[in-house]
Write a protein that holds these residues in place. Structure first.
Motif, short mmCIF file in Angstrom:
data_model
loop_
_atom_site.label_atom_id
_atom_site.label_comp_id
_atom_site.label_asym_id
_atom_site.label_seq_id
_atom_site.Cartn_x
_atom_site.Cartn_y
_atom_site.Cartn_z
N THR A 1 34.66 22.02 -25.46
CA THR A 1 34.16 20.75 -25.66
C THR A 1 33.83 19.25 -25.47
O THR A 1 33.74 18.73 -25.62
CB THR A 1 36.14 20.24 -26.34
OG1 THR A 1 36.32 20.81 -25.26
CG2 THR A 1 36.21 21.59 -27.23
N GLY A 2 32.89 19.35 -23.92
CA GLY A 2 32.90 18.61 -23.32
C GLY A 2 31.37 18.04 -23.26
O GLY A 2 30.28 17.20 -24.33
N PHE B 1 27.28 18.89 -22.85
CA PHE B 1 25.56 19.15 -24.06
C PHE B 1 25.06 19.74 -22.82
O PHE B 1 24.50 19.39 -21.91
CB PHE B 1 25.06 18.18 -24.61
CG PHE B 1 26.11 17.59 -25.64
CD1 PHE B 1 26.14 18.33 -26.86
CD2 PHE B 1 26.29 16.12 -25.19
CE1 PHE B 1 27.52 17.61 -27.54
CE2 PHE B 1 27.67 16.41 -26.20
CZ PHE B 1 27.86 16.23 -27.28
N VAL C 1 22.81 22.35 -22.06
CA VAL C 1 21.04 21.67 -21.90
C VAL C 1 20.96 20.37 -22.07
O VAL C 1 19.56 20.17 -21.75
CB VAL C 1 20.70 22.90 -23.39
CG1 VAL C 1 20.84 24.16 -22.68
CG2 VAL C 1 20.93 22.43 -24.37
N LEU C 2 21.44 19.65 -22.25
CA LEU C 2 20.54 18.37 -22.79
C LEU C 2 20.97 17.42 -21.20
O LEU C 2 22.08 17.55 -20.17
CB LEU C 2 21.49 17.35 -23.01
CG LEU C 2 21.40 17.86 -24.41
CD1 LEU C 2 22.29 17.30 -26.01
CD2 LEU C 2 19.94 18.03 -25.42
N MET D 1 26.54 9.83 -25.98
CA MET D 1 26.16 10.30 -27.35
C MET D 1 27.39 9.89 -28.02
O MET D 1 26.84 9.42 -28.79
CB MET D 1 26.67 12.16 -27.22
CG MET D 1 26.68 12.64 -28.14
SD MET D 1 24.71 12.19 -28.96
CE MET D 1 23.43 12.98 -27.56
N ALA E 1 22.21 17.12 -30.26
CA ALA E 1 23.69 17.26 -29.42
C ALA E 1 24.03 18.87 -29.97
O ALA E 1 24.99 19.13 -29.55
CB ALA E 1 24.36 15.95 -30.67
N ALA F 1 23.08 22.01 -28.84
CA ALA F 1 23.34 21.76 -27.77
C ALA F 1 24.71 22.44 -27.61
O ALA F 1 25.30 23.77 -26.68
CB ALA F 1 23.48 20.39 -26.49
N ASN F 2 25.93 21.72 -28.18
CA ASN F 2 27.06 21.89 -28.44
C ASN F 2 27.79 21.43 -29.55
O ASN F 2 28.38 20.57 -29.72
CB ASN F 2 28.09 21.71 -27.50
CG ASN F 2 29.69 21.62 -26.83
OD1 ASN F 2 30.20 22.38 -27.53
ND2 ASN F 2 29.79 22.50 -25.15
N GLN G 1 30.94 21.50 -31.25
CA GLN G 1 32.14 21.12 -30.55
C GLN G 1 32.01 20.54 -29.77
O GLN G 1 33.27 19.15 -30.47
CB GLN G 1 32.99 22.29 -29.83
CG GLN G 1 33.73 23.63 -30.32
CD GLN G 1 34.40 22.70 -31.71
OE1 GLN G 1 35.68 21.50 -31.17
NE2 GLN G 1 34.28 23.41 -32.58
N ALA G 2 31.39 19.64 -29.09
CA ALA G 2 31.27 18.63 -28.18
C ALA G 2 31.05 17.68 -29.06
O ALA G 2 30.92 16.84 -28.96
CB ALA G 2 30.50 18.43 -27.24
N ALA G 3 29.91 17.61 -29.85
CA ALA G 3 29.24 17.48 -30.97
C ALA G 3 30.25 15.97 -31.71
O ALA G 3 30.26 15.16 -32.15
CB ALA G 3 28.28 17.32 -31.48
N GLY H 1 19.14 23.18 -29.54
CA GLY H 1 19.70 21.66 -28.53
C GLY H 1 18.22 21.76 -27.37
O GLY H 1 17.77 20.78 -26.62
#
Ligand SMILES: Nc1ncnc2c1ncn2[C@@H]1O[C@H](COP(=O)(O)OP(=O)(O)OP(=O)(O)O)[C@@H](O)[C@H]1O
Ligand SMILES: [Mg+2]
Lengths: 512, 342
Positions: free
Chosen positions: A358-359, A361, A363-364, A372, B216, B219-220, B222-224, B286
């Motif tokens: 949940t933290g 990204f 690949v970014l 973000m 974002a 890429a993820n 949940q994190a987004a 992503g």
């Protein structure tokens, strides 16, 4: 040089050549574009011993272990396994030669069961070549019995808490019956009780003559479990000592090359008005009737065992999984926080527990990761991001948190675990929150940086930010909190003031 | 204890020389050049003609590329969010029909009703774009609110939109379009439209909040969400834009053919996805850029045109196209693995 295939044959034949060292690596060098992760590093692991690795974030501990576990191949250096030179080409190769590794980040498949995850690629088959689910469960139960783990083998991993997932990873690594077991910060998500449990497992393995490499940033663990300790700094090998021969300060000195005096520089700051007030918050089946207040400038610690619902409360506050009933008010105004976006609009920030899930990204790049959450009105006009401005702020944050990276355009995936954590902390600090919720904020962070982050948290509190901090590390909770709320099985069992709080009192409330 | 000589912490981060990695598009661009050269050489050997230096052929090729290109700009964004859009080809057919039907000349009808005039050309264009956007909005809403996978939602739309396109005129083609309308598809216009669209979304993806959120989410997710991004609303936007661009492609295509047919755009979604993937967009989300997609589209166009030029059967053409798509993904995986192993 002996090929891995021959080694495997030798091993299965039970004719393992005797040598004092299970593992010897020498002169290892590994460079990534822009960074030399390891430079002329040596390391030796004895049979029947626990060897701790210490070093700052980005010192190269994980990289060295990944080389030993066949994930990376070194640029140069020699590698001996049980006295024989060997070259590993893949993690599979390493496993088959008796080297298993528990990685720093969890690597389980959330939609598969615990048993399936553990025996992946090695599932017991029935006469028709299909997976034999009964045997799968029995094997898992047998393993869990041996390790004294109580988790349902047939539950999906996605439903487990981070700590229980970690226990599954440990069980999985043990199940390979390897001679060398590498644990990369296995306790960063565990509370005292599971840590003790893990230590029992480690002691049993040690007694069986296995060699265990144990990476940690927690000093007390080092002295409790390790026989030897090797220290790394900036990709270099500094030295190896018997754990009994060194003190905490020696190690820190070796790690950072300077003294670190104040570990928890908690400032006493005036406590202001109630900022966040929670009444009877309930999420059916998870936590019940949670009520508490947090004031401006106050740090409220949340303690409890794994499964006590601490992280769930935090998630509910931030609207990740909203509570089913109860009331939350901010600055006296009742708010309905159904999504994280609403929480953020109300001045909240939330550093989650599992940085991979949940933290990050992954690949970014670092810049994108850090900015973000802050892409709100301030840095965005007509939809366009004021990139130069944001980048300047991120660069400052990078310096303040001493994130070790050649530049912000590096993919976050390539950072060491502790440095990833710092990026995420930076992400939330940039939003200038009024209410800051931190779930295991210093997870995977080295001693020096930890003091730095504690100083930062303390500083925020003195600026009037209300802080809620979940931590499984007793010294951290005791050192940082003005007040501690203890939970047990989804209920609040008591509050302790800074003055009266102690490890024993917390444990009494937490275990009931 | 005997402490080792603690060496001075060497400054090991070579910071100053900011290493700007070569954008991955450079590789794809080289592949494009390579393919074009192969056709050029084969051209001289087999037919004794130049492949590249033929105005007529280049024009045809670039026109063909444009329609797929417009679609693939939208599809690229969908894939970056970790999704997929299978409906674009059908939406092209649907919007071509709707736009064409409103662009018919009134020459015949005027014989009976002399007062009748042509509708302003803006009407069919807007109708086509609107129809496409609605299709995209439906895709996006289904994905955001019911949680069904994008593959399923857009598969449904793919079948349904084609159905609506056929039902609209009971399968009859629509022809006799006004000259004004036909202009959009004539000459160099489709290419201009394609390049403008590509430029707009190149900028949008790189410099706007819309773009950052798109990456974002892929890429993820949940994190987004935890970072305060309204994932559902954003996905709807992305799918609506993809629909809008399919609608634009439908308008351009029908204007160029000066007719609308329900069968227009069949399998275009696959070409668009292929163009994005060849251009380096990762199906796991992503990662991806419009520049890559543009090059990917041109690669597909060069191949089609090259095979026609060499008078090689369409069968072979498809076989080779298939191989190139798979090779692109394999190369991408290999790159990723190498980066991780470094
Ligand atoms: N795949 C990679 N690509 C580029 N750089 C990398 C890669 N993996 C590691 N590094 C770099 O190598 C250095 C050592 O990283 P490593 O993960 O070994 O640190 P660590 O000692 O495990 O730190 P931590 O305590 O934070 O986990 C870091 O500077 C990191 O950025
Ligand atoms: Mg590490």
């Amino acid at each position: 040089m002996i090929s891995p295939v021959t080694m495997r044959a030798v091993r299965t034949a039970g004719a393992i050549p005797n040598s004092e060292f299970l593992l010897e690596v020498e002169g290892v060098r590994k460079a990534f574009p822009g960074v030399v992760a390891l430079d002329d590093v040596s390391f030796r692991l004895k049979r029947g011993s626990v060897h701790a690795l210490m070093g700052e974030n980005g010192a190269g501990k994980s990289t060295l272990m990944k080389i030993i576990a066949g994930v990376y191949s070194p640029d140069s250096g020699s590698f001996k396994l049980r006295g024989n030179e060997i070259e590993l080409n893949s993690p599979l190769d390493a496993l088959e030669n008796g080297i298993a590794m528990i990685h720093q980040e969890l690597n389980l498949m959330p939609f598969m069961t615990v048993a399936e995850n553990i025996w992946i690629r090695r599932e017991p088959k029935n006469a028709f070549g299909f997976v034999d689910h009964r045997a799968l469960r029995d094997k898992t139960e047998e393993l869990f019995d041996r390790l004294n783990i109580r988790i349902d083998p047939e539950i999906n991993v996605g439903e487990l808490s981070v700590a229980n997932r970690q226990m599954v990873e440990i069980a999985k690594a043990v199940s390979y019956e390897s001679d060398v077991l590498i644990m990369d910060e296995p306790t960063s998500a565990l509370t005292e009780r599971e840590v003790e449990h893990l230590f029992q497992i480690i002691r049993a393995l040690k007694a069986e003559g296995k060699g265990i490499v144990y990476i940690t940033h927690k000093m007390n663990e080092l002295f409790e479990i390790a026989d030897e300790v090797s220290v790394f700094r900036d990709g270099r090998y500094i030295g190896t000592h018997k754990a009994d021969d060194v003190t905490r300060d020696d190690i820190i000195h070796m790690m950072v090359g300077r003294e670190i005096t104040q570990m928890f520089p908690k400032e006493d700051v005036p406590i202001g008005d109630v900022v966040l007030s929670v009444r009877d918050m309930t999420l059916k089946g998870v936590f019940h009737d949670i009520s508490f207040d947090v004031r401006a400038g106050e740090i409220l610690g949340l303690a409890g065992l794994v499964g006590s619902g601490r992280s769930n409360v935090a998630e509910a506050l931030f609207g990740v999984t909203p509570a089913t009933s109860g009331e939350i008010s901010i600055n006296g105004r009742t708010v309905d926080i159904r999504t994280p976006a609403i929480a953020m609009r109300n001045g909240m920030a939330f550093l989650t527990e599992d940085r991979k899930d949940t933290g990050c990204f992954l690949v970014l790049d670092i810049l994108e990761n850090m900015q973000m959450a802050v892409l709100r009105d301030k840095y965005v006009s007509r939809g366009f991001v004021a990139q130069a401005e944001v980048e300047r702020e991120c660069e400052q944050m990078r310096e303040a948190l001493r994130i070790k990276t050649p530049d912000l355009n590096e993919r976050i995936e390539n950072l060491s675990g502790g440095n990833q954590q710092k990026v995420l902390i930076g992400r939330w600090l940039l939003t200038r929150p009024r209410i800051l919720i931190l779930d295991e904020p210093t997870r995977g962070i080295d001693v020096g940086a930890k003091a730095e982050i504690h100083r930062l948290i303390s500083k925020l509190a003195s600026d009037g930010v209300a802080v809620i901090m979940i931590s499984s590390e007793m010294p951290e909770v005791l050192g940082m909190s003005d007040r501690i709320m203890v939970m047990h099985e989804g209920r609040v069992t008591g509050f302790l003031d800074r003055a009266e709080a102690s490890q024993v009192k917390i444990m009494e409330l937490a275990a009931q | 204890m005997a402490m080792e000589q603690v060496t001075q912490p060497a400054q090991r981060l070579e910071r100053p020389q900011r290493r700007r990695k070569l954008p991955s598009e450079v590789n794809i661009f080289l592949v494009l050049i390579g393919i074009a050269l192969i056709f050029e050489i084969l051209g001289w050997i087999v037919t004794g003609q130049s492949f590249l230096f033929n105005r007529q052929r280049l024009l045809v090729m670039i026109l063909q590329v444009s329609v797929i290109g417009i679609i693939s700009v939208g599809v690229t964004q969908v894939i970056i969010t970790g999704g997929i859009d299978l409906s674009s080809g059908s939406v092209v057919g649907l919007t071509a029909m709707i736009a064409a039907s409103l662009a018919q000349t009134s020459d015949f009808a005027r014989a009976v009703y002399p007062a009748l005039t042509d509708m302003p050309v803006l009407v069919p264009i807007l109708a086509g774009l609107a129809a496409g956007t609605v299709a995209g909005l439906i895709n996006g809403s289904l994905i955001a609110y019911t949680g069904i996978p994008p593959f399923i939602a857009t598969l449904g739309m793919m079948v349904a939109a084609r159905g609506v396109a056929k039902w609209y005129t009971r399968g009859q083609p629509v022809s006799m379009l006004s000259d004004n309308y036909a202009t959009i598809g004539s000459g160099i216009w489709p290419v201009v439209i394609f390049l403008v669209v590509a430029l707009i979304f190149h900028i949008a993806l790189r410099y706007t909040r819309y773009g950052k959120f798109t990456y974002a989410i892929g890429a993820n997710m949940q994190a987004a969400r935890v970072s305060g991004i309204n994932v559902g609303r954003h996905l709807i936007k992305v799918y609506a834009i993809a629909g809008l661009l399919s609608g634009l492609a439908g308008v351009v295509l029908s204007a160029r053919a000066i007719s609308g047919q329900a069968g227009m755009g069949v399998a275009y979604e696959l070409d668009a996805i292929a163009a994005a993937v060849i251009g380096g967009t990762s199906l796991s989300g992503g990662v991806g850029r419009i520049t890559g997609t543009v090059i990917g589209t041109i690669i597909l166009g060069v191949m089609t045109s090259g095979f026609t030029f060499l008078r090689i059967d369409a069968y072979y053409q498809e076989i080779v196209k298939g191989i190139i798509i798979v090779a692109a993904v394999v190369a991408d995986q290999y790159r990723q693995r190498k980066r991780r192993k470094a």
